[in-house]
Design an enzyme around this catalytic site. Structure first.
Site: not given
Ligand code: NAD
Length: 302
Positions: A54, A98, A121
């Site tokens: 990422k 995460q 997200d």
């Protein structure tokens, strides 16, 4: 017939080039670039490699990236305070925590503490609700479903009036992609069926699909005879079915297989995604798209 391959690796490159160009233009116009923070608690190897990818992608497109690594002993209270800090930081447009988090931390509580306008997200209940309403309400579609829709559109597959069958009803893939395809608007307007473990005749439903989206996590679940000739088949499944020695690195790597019997299915489908190299590369790509969107919202450019 041999199906057209819908390659996520190629579509990723197209989209990342578009994002990079737009970031450069926005920098010229506003003097600012989108900011993304990745919060990693502990050193779970899979999480480390995912976060690294990422970060690398964020740098590639020209974002400011903050990598905030925290000890596995961090308290829930301190992690909430950290999120609050980034919620109030105007240079940050996207906050990623995460998963998985250590057992002493309630991940739901943490994810729900992220400002919905920085939840790139797209998992915060506010964004799930916005997605359900559709249209202008939507800020961030969750990344894997957004990637799936983007692949269908870029492959030139007609969605309006199409029979879409989604195998799987998870909150991260099945339910959101079904919800997105049924909305009014471009890349949608489909008639959608969701099938799952309690569905009586999985094959009969799949056979009706003009667009078959499979996210079950069961290798080879969808048999070639379940595919309507000419259908678009999106295989989201990523299943480790063994290991092999990589020709490139000489190291042991996982052998990945999708939920669809690819070799046979490609002779029947009109278009199909491979595994690996299909939906997989789209998730992080759409994370970049969402972060850019968030920056534009925050700066009154959208
Ligand atoms: P999940 O386990 O949360 O959900 C799977 C769903 O499939 C469930 O709703 C279940 O009812 C359904 N299902 C399972 N077995 C079935 C069967 N035999 N018949 C009918 N329905 C069945 O999984 P998920 O998180 O949605 O992920 C699904 C797959 O997609 C996994 O292989 C995962 O690794 C992969 N995935 C890939 C990406 C990506 O490529 N970027 C992202 C997310 C998930």
């Amino acid at each position: 017939m041999s199906a057209k391959l819908i390659k996520g690796t190629d579509i990723r490159e197209e989209i990342l080039e578009e994002v990079t160009k737009e970031v450069a233009e926005l920098k010229e116009k506003t003097g600012k670039v989108p900011g993304l923070v990745t919060i990693l608690v502990g050193e779970n190897p899979a999480s480390v490699s995912y976060v690294t990818l990422k970060i690398k992608t964020a740098h590639r497109v020209g974002f400011t990236e903050i990598q905030d690594n925290q000890s596995p002993d961090i308290s829930e209270e301190d992690l909430l305070a950290l999120i609050d800090k980034y919620n109030n930081d105007d240079t940050i447009n996207g906050i990623l925590v995460q998963l998985p988090l250590p057992k002493h931390i309630d991940d739901k509580k943490i994810l729900n503490a992220i400002d919905p306008d920085k939840d790139v997200d797209g998992f915060h209940p506010v964004n799930v609700g916005r997605l359900m309403i559709g249209g202008d309400e939507v800020k961030f579609a969750p990344c894997t479903p957004a990637g799936i829709q983007e692949m269908i559109v870029r492959a030139g597959v007609e969605t309006s009036g199409a029979e879409v069958v989604v195998v799987g009803r998870s909150n991260i893939v099945g339910k959101p992609i079904a919800n997105m395809m049924v909305q009014k608007g471009p890349g949608a307007n489909s008639t959608v069926t969701i099938v799952h473990t309690r569905t009586k005749d999985l094959a009969a439903h799949c056979k009706r699909a003009d667009i078959l989206i499979v996210a079950a996590g069961v290798p080879g679940l969808v048999k070639p005879e379940w595919i309507k000739p000419g259908a678009c088949v999106i295989d989201v499944g990523v299943n480790r079915v063994g290991t092999k020695i990589s020709e490139k690195t000489g190291k042991e790597v996982a052998v990945l297989r999708g939920d669809v019997d690819f070799d046979a299915a490609k002779e029947i489908a009109g278009s199909i995604t491979p595994v690996p190299g299909g939906v997989g590369p789209m998730t992080i790509t759409m994370l970049m798209v969402n972060t850019l969107k968030s920056f534009k919202f925050a700066n009154g450019l959208m």
